[in-house]
Design an enzyme around this catalytic site. Structure first.
Site, PDB file in Angstrom:
ATOM      1  N   GLU A 227     -28.220 -78.999 -93.772  1.00 53.31           N
ATOM      2  CA  GLU A 227     -27.557 -78.096 -94.722  1.00 53.31           C
ATOM      3  C   GLU A 227     -28.539 -77.545 -95.749  1.00 53.31           C
ATOM      4  O   GLU A 227     -28.154 -77.006 -96.782  1.00 53.31           O
ATOM      5  CB  GLU A 227     -26.405 -78.831 -95.406  1.00 53.31           C
ATOM      6  CG  GLU A 227     -25.339 -79.334 -94.430  1.00 53.31           C
ATOM      7  CD  GLU A 227     -24.339 -78.264 -93.970  1.00 53.31           C
ATOM      8  OE1 GLU A 227     -23.889 -77.466 -94.800  1.00 53.31           O
ATOM      9  OE2 GLU A 227     -24.014 -78.246 -92.752  1.00 53.31           O
TER      10      GLU A 227
ATOM     11  N   CYS B 190     -25.173 -73.402-105.706  1.00 52.73           N
ATOM     12  CA  CYS B 190     -25.014 -73.042-104.285  1.00 52.73           C
ATOM     13  C   CYS B 190     -25.546 -71.650-104.021  1.00 52.73           C
ATOM     14  O   CYS B 190     -25.989 -71.340-102.921  1.00 52.73           O
ATOM     15  CB  CYS B 190     -23.545 -73.010-103.878  1.00 52.73           C
ATOM     16  SG  CYS B 190     -22.685 -74.554-104.052  1.00 52.73           S
TER      17      CYS B 190
ATOM     18  N   HIS C  16     -21.569 -81.662-100.181  1.00 53.02           N
ATOM     19  CA  HIS C  16     -23.032 -81.551-100.266  1.00 53.02           C
ATOM     20  C   HIS C  16     -23.502 -82.387-101.451  1.00 53.02           C
ATOM     21  O   HIS C  16     -22.771 -82.536-102.437  1.00 53.02           O
ATOM     22  CB  HIS C  16     -23.468 -80.097-100.538  1.00 53.02           C
ATOM     23  CG  HIS C  16     -23.348 -79.187 -99.354  1.00 53.02           C
ATOM     24  ND1 HIS C  16     -22.849 -77.904 -99.447  1.00 53.02           N
ATOM     25  CD2 HIS C  16     -23.691 -79.347 -98.060  1.00 53.02           C
ATOM     26  CE1 HIS C  16     -22.875 -77.324 -98.266  1.00 53.02           C
ATOM     27  NE2 HIS C  16     -23.375 -78.178 -97.399  1.00 53.02           N
TER      28      HIS C  16
HETATM   29  O1  SUG Z   1     -20.248 -74.489 -96.631  1.00 52.35           O
HETATM   30  N1  SUG Z   1     -17.766 -72.629 -98.273  1.00 52.35           N
HETATM   31  C1  SUG Z   1     -19.115 -73.149 -98.256  1.00 52.35           C
HETATM   32  C2  SUG Z   1     -19.562 -73.516 -99.654  1.00 52.35           C
HETATM   33  C3  SUG Z   1     -21.012 -73.867 -99.713  1.00 52.35           C
HETATM   34  C4  SUG Z   1     -21.421 -74.445-101.025  1.00 52.35           C
HETATM   35  N2  SUG Z   1     -22.806 -74.712-101.032  1.00 52.35           N
HETATM   36  C5  SUG Z   1     -23.397 -75.743-101.657  1.00 52.35           C
HETATM   37  N3  SUG Z   1     -22.729 -76.739-102.118  1.00 52.35           N
HETATM   38  N4  SUG Z   1     -24.670 -75.737-101.701  1.00 52.35           N
HETATM   39  C6  SUG Z   1     -19.229 -74.354 -97.314  1.00 52.35           C
HETATM   40  O2  SUG Z   1     -18.289 -75.152 -97.302  1.00 52.35           O
HETATM   41  C7  SUG Z   1     -15.822 -71.519 -97.307  1.00 52.35           C
HETATM   42  C8  SUG Z   1     -15.535 -70.310 -96.454  1.00 52.35           C
HETATM   43  C9  SUG Z   1     -14.078 -70.062 -96.263  1.00 52.35           C
HETATM   44  O3  SUG Z   1     -13.281 -71.006 -96.244  1.00 52.35           O
HETATM   45  O4  SUG Z   1     -13.699 -68.860 -96.118  1.00 52.35           O
HETATM   46  C10 SUG Z   1     -17.267 -71.977 -97.209  1.00 52.35           C
HETATM   47  O5  SUG Z   1     -17.919 -71.761 -96.213  1.00 52.35           O
END
Ligand code: SUG
Length: 447
Positions: free
Chosen positions: A174, A370, A250
Protein backbone atom coordinates in the site's frame (compact mmCIF):
# COMPACT_ATOMS: atom_id res chain seq x y z
CA UNK A 1 23.98 18.57 0.95
CA UNK A 2 20.80 20.24 2.17
CA UNK A 3 17.57 18.41 1.34
CA UNK A 4 13.91 19.35 1.49
CA UNK A 5 10.78 17.34 1.71
CA UNK A 6 8.51 17.75 -1.28
CA UNK A 7 4.87 16.77 -0.93
CA UNK A 8 3.34 15.60 -4.19
CA UNK A 9 -0.39 15.94 -3.72
CA UNK A 10 -2.83 13.92 -5.76
CA UNK A 11 -5.03 16.11 -7.90
CA UNK A 12 -8.54 14.73 -7.49
CA UNK A 13 -9.80 13.29 -10.77
CA UNK A 14 -13.00 14.44 -12.54
CA UNK A 15 -14.94 11.25 -11.67
CA UNK A 16 -14.52 11.39 -7.87
CA UNK A 17 -17.41 9.43 -6.38
CA UNK A 18 -18.56 7.43 -3.38
CA UNK A 19 -19.05 3.79 -4.29
CA UNK A 20 -18.45 2.08 -0.93
CA UNK A 21 -15.60 0.03 -2.37
CA UNK A 22 -13.23 -0.24 0.56
CA UNK A 23 -14.23 -2.89 3.07
CA UNK A 24 -12.39 -2.06 6.29
CA UNK A 25 -12.46 1.70 5.61
CA UNK A 26 -15.30 3.04 7.73
CA UNK A 27 -15.77 6.34 5.85
CA UNK A 28 -15.88 4.67 2.42
CA UNK A 29 -18.58 2.26 3.53
CA UNK A 30 -20.67 4.82 5.36
CA UNK A 31 -20.75 7.23 2.41
CA UNK A 32 -21.53 4.62 -0.24
CA UNK A 33 -23.84 6.11 -2.86
CA UNK A 34 -23.79 9.66 -1.42
CA UNK A 35 -23.59 12.21 -4.19
CA UNK A 36 -20.12 13.61 -4.79
CA UNK A 37 -18.84 16.98 -5.94
CA UNK A 38 -15.66 16.45 -7.99
CA UNK A 39 -15.12 20.16 -8.57
CA UNK A 40 -15.27 20.95 -4.87
CA UNK A 41 -12.96 17.99 -4.21
CA UNK A 42 -10.23 19.13 -6.59
CA UNK A 43 -10.48 22.73 -5.37
CA UNK A 44 -10.22 21.65 -1.73
CA UNK A 45 -7.01 19.79 -2.58
CA UNK A 46 -5.62 22.77 -4.47
CA UNK A 47 -6.29 25.04 -1.47
CA UNK A 48 -4.17 22.78 0.70
CA UNK A 49 -1.36 22.79 -1.88
CA UNK A 50 -1.50 26.59 -2.10
CA UNK A 51 -1.38 26.96 1.68
CA UNK A 52 1.70 24.69 1.88
CA UNK A 53 3.39 26.62 -0.93
CA UNK A 54 2.67 29.91 0.84
CA UNK A 55 4.36 28.58 3.95
CA UNK A 56 7.53 28.36 1.86
CA UNK A 57 7.38 24.58 1.43
CA UNK A 58 8.15 22.70 -1.77
CA UNK A 59 4.89 21.39 -3.18
CA UNK A 60 4.37 19.08 -6.12
CA UNK A 61 1.37 17.93 -8.15
CA UNK A 62 0.55 14.29 -8.91
CA UNK A 63 -1.88 13.88 -11.81
CA UNK A 64 -5.02 11.72 -11.61
CA UNK A 65 -5.56 8.53 -13.62
CA UNK A 66 -7.72 8.08 -16.71
CA UNK A 67 -11.16 6.91 -15.65
CA UNK A 68 -13.18 5.00 -16.55
CA UNK A 69 -10.60 2.28 -17.09
CA UNK A 70 -11.98 1.03 -20.39
CA UNK A 71 -9.21 -1.50 -20.85
CA UNK A 72 -10.12 -3.40 -17.70
CA UNK A 73 -13.77 -3.47 -18.77
CA UNK A 74 -12.60 -5.02 -22.05
CA UNK A 75 -10.56 -7.57 -20.12
CA UNK A 76 -13.73 -8.40 -18.22
CA UNK A 77 -15.57 -9.20 -21.43
CA UNK A 78 -17.38 -6.00 -22.39
CA UNK A 79 -17.17 -5.32 -26.09
CA UNK A 80 -17.94 -2.61 -28.64
CA UNK A 81 -17.20 1.11 -28.73
CA UNK A 82 -16.42 2.96 -25.50
CA UNK A 83 -20.04 4.13 -25.43
CA UNK A 84 -21.35 0.57 -25.81
CA UNK A 85 -18.96 -0.78 -23.19
CA UNK A 86 -20.22 1.76 -20.67
CA UNK A 87 -23.86 1.09 -21.46
CA UNK A 88 -23.37 -2.66 -21.16
CA UNK A 89 -21.35 -2.43 -17.95
CA UNK A 90 -23.90 -0.10 -16.37
CA UNK A 91 -26.66 -2.59 -17.08
CA UNK A 92 -24.69 -5.67 -16.07
CA UNK A 93 -22.93 -4.41 -12.96
CA UNK A 94 -23.20 -0.73 -11.98
CA UNK A 95 -20.87 -1.11 -9.00
CA UNK A 96 -18.17 -2.65 -11.19
CA UNK A 97 -18.53 0.31 -13.53
CA UNK A 98 -18.18 2.73 -10.61
CA UNK A 99 -15.06 0.92 -9.47
CA UNK A 100 -13.65 1.52 -12.96
CA UNK A 101 -14.59 5.19 -12.55
CA UNK A 102 -12.98 5.54 -9.09
CA UNK A 103 -10.73 8.56 -8.58
CA UNK A 104 -8.88 6.70 -5.81
CA UNK A 105 -5.46 7.59 -7.27
CA UNK A 106 -5.91 10.95 -5.49
CA UNK A 107 -4.56 9.29 -2.31
CA UNK A 108 -0.95 9.41 -3.39
CA UNK A 109 0.33 8.22 -0.01
CA UNK A 110 -0.68 4.89 -1.57
CA UNK A 111 0.91 5.59 -4.94
CA UNK A 112 4.38 4.36 -4.07
CA UNK A 113 7.12 3.93 -1.50
CA UNK A 114 9.93 6.44 -1.88
CA UNK A 115 13.39 6.03 -0.37
CA UNK A 116 15.57 9.15 -0.34
CA UNK A 117 19.14 8.88 -1.66
CA UNK A 118 20.60 9.32 1.84
CA UNK A 119 19.18 5.91 2.79
CA UNK A 120 20.17 3.90 -0.29
CA UNK A 121 23.42 2.12 -1.09
CA UNK A 122 23.60 3.43 -4.67
CA UNK A 123 22.82 7.01 -3.63
CA UNK A 124 19.72 7.21 -5.84
CA UNK A 125 16.14 8.03 -4.91
CA UNK A 126 14.11 4.82 -5.32
CA UNK A 127 10.44 4.52 -6.21
CA UNK A 128 8.21 1.44 -6.19
CA UNK A 129 4.60 1.92 -7.19
CA UNK A 130 2.24 0.14 -4.81
CA UNK A 131 0.26 -2.79 -6.23
CA UNK A 132 -2.77 -2.02 -4.02
CA UNK A 133 -4.09 -5.46 -4.76
CA UNK A 134 -6.38 -5.66 -1.74
CA UNK A 135 -9.09 -3.69 -3.52
CA UNK A 136 -10.09 -4.17 -7.14
CA UNK A 137 -10.52 -0.45 -7.91
CA UNK A 138 -7.11 0.34 -6.44
CA UNK A 139 -5.39 -2.58 -8.18
CA UNK A 140 -6.00 -0.65 -11.43
CA UNK A 141 -3.52 2.04 -10.37
CA UNK A 142 0.11 0.77 -10.46
CA UNK A 143 0.82 0.89 -14.21
CA UNK A 144 -0.28 4.49 -14.64
CA UNK A 145 1.33 5.42 -11.32
CA UNK A 146 4.67 4.14 -12.62
CA UNK A 147 4.22 6.01 -15.90
CA UNK A 148 3.46 9.20 -13.98
CA UNK A 149 6.41 8.75 -11.62
CA UNK A 150 8.71 8.27 -14.60
CA UNK A 151 7.35 11.44 -16.22
CA UNK A 152 7.80 13.40 -12.96
CA UNK A 153 11.20 12.00 -11.98
CA UNK A 154 12.65 11.52 -15.41
CA UNK A 155 16.38 11.28 -14.80
CA UNK A 156 18.23 7.95 -14.48
CA UNK A 157 21.19 9.58 -12.83
CA UNK A 158 19.20 10.49 -9.72
CA UNK A 159 16.05 8.36 -9.79
CA UNK A 160 15.49 4.62 -9.91
CA UNK A 161 12.01 3.25 -10.70
CA UNK A 162 10.92 -0.30 -9.91
CA UNK A 163 8.02 -2.32 -11.20
CA UNK A 164 5.24 -2.84 -8.64
CA UNK A 165 5.35 -6.13 -6.70
CA UNK A 166 3.58 -9.26 -8.01
CA UNK A 167 -0.19 -8.74 -8.21
CA UNK A 168 -1.10 -11.14 -5.47
CA UNK A 169 -2.29 -10.79 -1.90
CA UNK A 170 0.91 -12.35 -0.53
CA UNK A 171 2.70 -9.20 -1.64
CA UNK A 172 -0.03 -6.69 -0.80
CA UNK A 173 1.68 -3.30 -0.88
CA UNK A 174 0.00 0.00 0.00
CA UNK A 175 3.02 2.26 -0.47
CA UNK A 176 4.00 5.15 1.78
CA UNK A 177 0.86 4.86 3.91
CA UNK A 178 2.63 2.01 5.71
CA UNK A 179 6.09 3.55 5.71
CA UNK A 180 7.53 6.13 8.12
CA UNK A 181 10.92 7.77 7.95
CA UNK A 182 12.68 9.12 11.02
CA UNK A 183 15.80 11.29 10.74
CA UNK A 184 17.54 14.32 12.25
CA UNK A 185 17.02 16.30 9.06
CA UNK A 186 15.70 15.35 5.62
CA UNK A 187 19.27 15.23 4.28
CA UNK A 188 20.52 12.75 6.88
CA UNK A 189 20.43 9.00 6.58
CA UNK A 190 17.09 8.02 8.04
CA UNK A 191 15.45 5.02 9.60
CA UNK A 192 12.72 3.73 7.31
CA UNK A 193 10.11 2.06 9.46
CA UNK A 194 7.96 -0.32 7.42
CA UNK A 195 4.69 -1.10 9.18
CA UNK A 196 2.97 -4.27 7.99
CA UNK A 197 -0.52 -5.49 8.82
CA UNK A 198 0.22 -9.22 8.63
CA UNK A 199 2.70 -11.76 7.35
CA UNK A 200 1.73 -14.02 4.44
CA UNK A 201 4.20 -16.77 5.25
CA UNK A 202 4.72 -16.59 9.00
CA UNK A 203 1.57 -17.86 10.65
CA UNK A 204 2.99 -17.27 14.10
CA UNK A 205 2.29 -13.56 13.66
CA UNK A 206 -1.28 -12.49 14.47
CA UNK A 207 -3.74 -11.28 11.87
CA UNK A 208 -6.84 -9.08 12.15
CA UNK A 209 -9.99 -11.21 12.29
CA UNK A 210 -12.57 -8.95 10.67
CA UNK A 211 -10.99 -6.50 8.23
CA UNK A 212 -8.10 -7.19 5.84
CA UNK A 213 -4.49 -6.38 6.61
CA UNK A 214 -3.54 -4.66 3.38
CA UNK A 215 0.26 -4.48 3.78
CA UNK A 216 2.26 -7.66 4.18
CA UNK A 217 5.66 -8.11 5.78
CA UNK A 218 6.86 -9.84 2.64
CA UNK A 219 5.92 -6.84 0.49
CA UNK A 220 7.70 -4.42 2.83
CA UNK A 221 10.83 -6.60 2.79
CA UNK A 222 10.80 -6.76 -1.00
CA UNK A 223 10.53 -2.97 -1.29
CA UNK A 224 13.45 -2.53 1.14
CA UNK A 225 15.52 -4.93 -1.02
CA UNK A 226 14.57 -3.23 -4.28
CA UNK A 227 15.49 0.14 -2.82
CA UNK A 228 18.91 -1.14 -1.72
CA UNK A 229 18.35 0.31 1.72
CA UNK A 230 21.37 0.58 3.98
CA UNK A 231 21.11 -2.20 6.58
CA UNK A 232 20.67 0.25 9.46
CA UNK A 233 18.05 2.26 7.53
CA UNK A 234 15.33 -0.37 7.71
CA UNK A 235 13.07 -1.71 10.40
CA UNK A 236 9.89 -3.80 10.14
CA UNK A 237 7.22 -3.56 12.79
CA UNK A 238 3.70 -4.87 12.91
CA UNK A 239 0.55 -2.81 13.11
CA UNK A 240 -1.82 -3.73 15.92
CA UNK A 241 -4.34 -6.16 14.32
CA UNK A 242 -6.91 -5.20 16.95
CA UNK A 243 -7.14 -1.65 15.61
CA UNK A 244 -7.20 -2.78 11.95
CA UNK A 245 -10.46 -4.45 12.97
CA UNK A 246 -11.68 -1.07 14.23
CA UNK A 247 -11.13 0.71 10.91
CA UNK A 248 -7.39 1.47 10.93
CA UNK A 249 -6.84 0.09 7.43
CA UNK A 250 -3.50 1.86 6.89
CA UNK A 251 -0.80 2.72 9.40
CA UNK A 252 -1.17 6.41 8.51
CA UNK A 253 -4.61 6.35 10.14
CA UNK A 254 -2.90 5.76 13.52
CA UNK A 255 0.66 7.18 13.28
CA UNK A 256 2.60 9.93 11.53
CA UNK A 257 6.33 10.59 11.48
CA UNK A 258 8.40 13.58 10.47
CA UNK A 259 12.08 14.25 11.17
CA UNK A 260 12.79 13.22 14.76
CA UNK A 261 9.10 13.02 15.77
CA UNK A 262 6.77 10.04 15.78
CA UNK A 263 3.19 10.85 16.78
CA UNK A 264 1.21 7.67 17.32
CA UNK A 265 -1.70 6.30 19.22
CA UNK A 266 -0.80 4.07 22.18
CA UNK A 267 -2.54 1.18 20.39
CA UNK A 268 -0.89 1.70 17.00
CA UNK A 269 1.58 -1.19 17.02
CA UNK A 270 1.61 -4.82 18.11
CA UNK A 271 3.50 -5.14 21.43
CA UNK A 272 3.89 -1.40 21.37
CA UNK A 273 6.46 -0.97 24.15
CA UNK A 274 8.78 -3.44 22.44
CA UNK A 275 8.16 -1.93 18.98
CA UNK A 276 9.00 1.57 20.23
CA UNK A 277 12.15 0.25 21.94
CA UNK A 278 13.25 -1.21 18.64
CA UNK A 279 12.68 2.13 16.93
CA UNK A 280 14.66 3.98 19.62
CA UNK A 281 17.53 1.50 19.36
CA UNK A 282 17.60 1.67 15.58
CA UNK A 283 17.28 5.45 15.28
CA UNK A 284 20.30 6.68 13.34
CA UNK A 285 20.16 10.37 14.31
CA UNK A 286 21.90 12.31 17.03
CA UNK A 287 18.99 14.53 17.98
CA UNK A 288 16.50 13.51 20.63
CA UNK A 289 13.86 11.24 19.15
CA UNK A 290 10.41 12.39 20.25
CA UNK A 291 7.91 9.56 20.42
CA UNK A 292 4.54 11.01 21.38
CA UNK A 293 2.02 8.34 22.30
CA UNK A 294 -1.58 9.45 22.49
CA UNK A 295 -3.49 7.63 25.24
CA UNK A 296 -6.86 5.98 24.53
CA UNK A 297 -8.19 7.82 27.53
CA UNK A 298 -7.67 11.11 25.66
CA UNK A 299 -8.40 9.97 22.10
CA UNK A 300 -10.31 6.74 21.57
CA UNK A 301 -9.73 4.62 18.47
CA UNK A 302 -13.23 5.58 17.31
CA UNK A 303 -12.32 9.27 17.58
CA UNK A 304 -8.97 8.69 15.87
CA UNK A 305 -10.71 6.97 12.94
CA UNK A 306 -13.55 9.49 12.59
CA UNK A 307 -11.40 12.63 13.03
CA UNK A 308 -8.27 11.36 11.23
CA UNK A 309 -6.01 13.07 13.78
CA UNK A 310 -3.10 10.80 12.81
CA UNK A 311 -3.69 11.36 9.13
CA UNK A 312 -2.51 14.92 9.63
CA UNK A 313 0.64 15.92 7.81
CA UNK A 314 3.51 16.77 10.07
CA UNK A 315 5.65 19.43 8.43
CA UNK A 316 8.93 21.09 9.43
CA UNK A 317 8.80 24.86 9.01
CA UNK A 318 11.76 27.14 8.22
CA UNK A 319 12.47 27.81 11.93
CA UNK A 320 12.62 24.07 12.68
CA UNK A 321 9.28 23.94 14.49
CA UNK A 322 6.60 21.56 13.23
CA UNK A 323 3.11 22.18 11.96
CA UNK A 324 0.25 19.70 12.14
CA UNK A 325 -1.85 19.95 8.98
CA UNK A 326 -5.11 18.48 10.21
CA UNK A 327 -8.53 17.89 8.69
CA UNK A 328 -11.39 20.09 9.92
CA UNK A 329 -12.98 17.01 11.44
CA UNK A 330 -10.33 17.26 14.21
CA UNK A 331 -11.58 20.73 15.08
CA UNK A 332 -15.13 19.48 15.38
CA UNK A 333 -14.28 16.53 17.64
CA UNK A 334 -14.10 17.92 21.18
CA UNK A 335 -11.70 15.31 22.59
CA UNK A 336 -9.37 15.49 19.60
CA UNK A 337 -9.39 19.27 19.49
CA UNK A 338 -8.60 19.44 23.18
CA UNK A 339 -5.76 16.96 22.71
CA UNK A 340 -4.26 19.01 19.87
CA UNK A 341 -4.32 22.18 21.97
CA UNK A 342 -2.52 20.31 24.74
CA UNK A 343 0.00 18.86 22.28
CA UNK A 344 1.06 22.16 20.75
CA UNK A 345 1.53 23.74 24.19
CA UNK A 346 3.64 20.88 25.56
CA UNK A 347 7.39 20.44 25.21
CA UNK A 348 7.90 18.91 21.75
CA UNK A 349 8.65 20.21 18.23
CA UNK A 350 4.95 20.25 17.18
CA UNK A 351 4.00 23.85 17.90
CA UNK A 352 1.35 24.78 15.36
CA UNK A 353 -1.82 23.43 13.87
CA UNK A 354 -3.87 24.35 10.81
CA UNK A 355 -7.17 22.82 9.85
CA UNK A 356 -8.27 22.19 6.27
CA UNK A 357 -11.61 21.46 4.70
CA UNK A 358 -11.02 18.23 2.76
CA UNK A 359 -14.49 16.84 3.28
CA UNK A 360 -14.88 15.44 -0.24
CA UNK A 361 -11.83 13.24 0.20
CA UNK A 362 -12.42 12.57 3.90
CA UNK A 363 -15.81 11.02 3.15
CA UNK A 364 -13.95 8.29 1.29
CA UNK A 365 -11.41 7.85 4.09
CA UNK A 366 -8.68 10.10 2.71
CA UNK A 367 -7.24 12.83 4.95
CA UNK A 368 -4.42 15.36 4.45
CA UNK A 369 -1.65 12.75 4.71
CA UNK A 370 -3.39 10.32 2.32
CA UNK A 371 -3.44 13.02 -0.30
CA UNK A 372 0.31 13.41 -0.49
CA UNK A 373 3.40 11.41 -1.41
CA UNK A 374 6.57 12.65 0.25
CA UNK A 375 10.01 12.71 -1.29
CA UNK A 376 13.06 14.10 0.51
CA UNK A 377 15.24 15.54 -2.26
CA UNK A 378 18.58 17.33 -2.28
CA UNK A 379 19.13 20.39 -4.50
CA UNK A 380 20.37 18.40 -7.52
CA UNK A 381 17.50 15.94 -7.27
CA UNK A 382 14.96 18.72 -6.92
CA UNK A 383 16.39 20.38 -10.03
CA UNK A 384 15.96 17.12 -11.90
CA UNK A 385 12.22 16.96 -11.14
CA UNK A 386 9.95 17.82 -14.07
CA UNK A 387 9.48 21.57 -13.37
CA UNK A 388 5.89 21.50 -14.63
CA UNK A 389 4.78 19.36 -11.67
CA UNK A 390 6.15 21.84 -9.13
CA UNK A 391 3.49 24.03 -7.59
CA UNK A 392 3.50 27.80 -8.12
CA UNK A 393 0.90 30.54 -7.99
CA UNK A 394 0.69 30.47 -11.79
CA UNK A 395 0.16 26.73 -11.75
CA UNK A 396 -2.53 27.16 -9.11
CA UNK A 397 -4.38 29.69 -11.29
CA UNK A 398 -4.12 27.43 -14.33
CA UNK A 399 -5.37 24.39 -12.42
CA UNK A 400 -8.30 26.23 -10.83
CA UNK A 401 -9.29 27.46 -14.25
CA UNK A 402 -8.85 23.97 -15.70
CA UNK A 403 -10.99 22.41 -12.94
CA UNK A 404 -13.72 25.02 -13.28
CA UNK A 405 -13.83 24.37 -17.02
CA UNK A 406 -13.93 20.58 -16.93
CA UNK A 407 -15.30 19.33 -13.62
CA UNK A 408 -18.90 18.69 -12.71
CA UNK A 409 -20.21 19.81 -9.33
CA UNK A 410 -22.35 16.75 -8.78
CA UNK A 411 -22.15 13.06 -9.61
CA UNK A 412 -24.83 10.55 -8.68
CA UNK A 413 -25.30 6.88 -9.58
CA UNK A 414 -27.08 7.44 -12.89
CA UNK A 415 -24.39 9.77 -14.22
CA UNK A 416 -22.10 6.78 -14.74
CA UNK A 417 -24.42 5.46 -17.44
CA UNK A 418 -23.73 8.57 -19.53
CA UNK A 419 -20.71 8.10 -21.84
CA UNK A 420 -20.38 11.88 -21.98
CA UNK A 421 -18.70 11.62 -18.58
CA UNK A 422 -15.91 9.59 -20.22
CA UNK A 423 -15.50 12.15 -23.00
CA UNK A 424 -15.33 15.05 -20.52
CA UNK A 425 -12.95 13.24 -18.25
CA UNK A 426 -10.52 12.22 -21.00
CA UNK A 427 -10.61 15.75 -22.44
CA UNK A 428 -9.72 17.22 -19.06
CA UNK A 429 -6.82 14.80 -18.62
CA UNK A 430 -5.55 15.31 -22.14
CA UNK A 431 -5.29 19.02 -21.40
CA UNK A 432 -3.71 18.34 -18.02
CA UNK A 433 -0.86 16.32 -19.54
CA UNK A 434 0.13 19.49 -21.43
CA UNK A 435 -0.19 21.69 -18.34
CA UNK A 436 2.03 19.31 -16.37
CA UNK A 437 4.25 18.35 -19.31
CA UNK A 438 3.75 14.63 -18.71
CA UNK A 439 3.72 13.31 -22.28
CA UNK A 440 1.26 10.61 -23.32
CA UNK A 441 0.94 8.83 -19.97
CA UNK A 442 -2.65 7.68 -20.33
CA UNK A 443 -3.71 4.55 -22.27
CA UNK A 444 -6.31 6.58 -24.24
CA UNK A 445 -3.45 8.79 -25.52
CA UNK A 446 -1.50 5.80 -26.74
CA UNK A 447 -4.08 4.26 -29.07
O1 SUG B 1 -7.89 2.80 -0.23
N1 SUG B 1 -10.68 4.92 -0.21
C1 SUG B 1 -9.25 4.76 -0.08
C2 SUG B 1 -8.70 5.71 0.96
C3 SUG B 1 -7.21 5.72 0.99
C4 SUG B 1 -6.65 6.47 2.15
N2 SUG B 1 -5.24 6.48 2.09
C5 SUG B 1 -4.42 6.44 3.15
N3 SUG B 1 -4.83 6.14 4.33
N4 SUG B 1 -3.18 6.63 2.93
C6 SUG B 1 -8.89 3.31 0.27
O2 SUG B 1 -9.63 2.72 1.06
C7 SUG B 1 -12.85 4.58 -1.27
C8 SUG B 1 -13.42 4.58 -2.67
C9 SUG B 1 -14.90 4.40 -2.69
O3 SUG B 1 -15.46 3.73 -1.82
O4 SUG B 1 -15.54 4.95 -3.64
C10 SUG B 1 -11.34 4.40 -1.26
O5 SUG B 1 -10.78 3.80 -2.15
Amino acid sequence: MHAVEVNFDGLVGPTHNYAGLSYGNVASLSHASSHSNPREAVLQGLEKMKAMHELGLEQGIFAPHARPDINVLKRLGFTGSDRQIIEKAFKADPILLRACYSASAMWTANAATVSPSADTLDGKVHFTAANLNNKFHRSLEPTTTTALLKAMFNNDHYFSHHCHLPDQGFFGDEGAANHNRLCDSHADTGLEVFVFGASSFNNALPKPSKFPARQTLEASQAVARLHQLKPHSQLFIQQNPVVIDQGVFHNDVIAVANGNVLLCHEQAFLNQAHALDEIKKAYTGEKTLHIIEVPTQKVSITDAVSSYLFNSQLITLADGSMLLVAPQECQRNLAVHQYIQELILSDNPIQHVRFFDLRQSMQNGGGPACLRLRAALNANELNAVNPAVRFSHDKYDQLVNWANTHYRDSLTSNDFADPQLLTESYQALDELTSLLNLGSVYPFQQQ
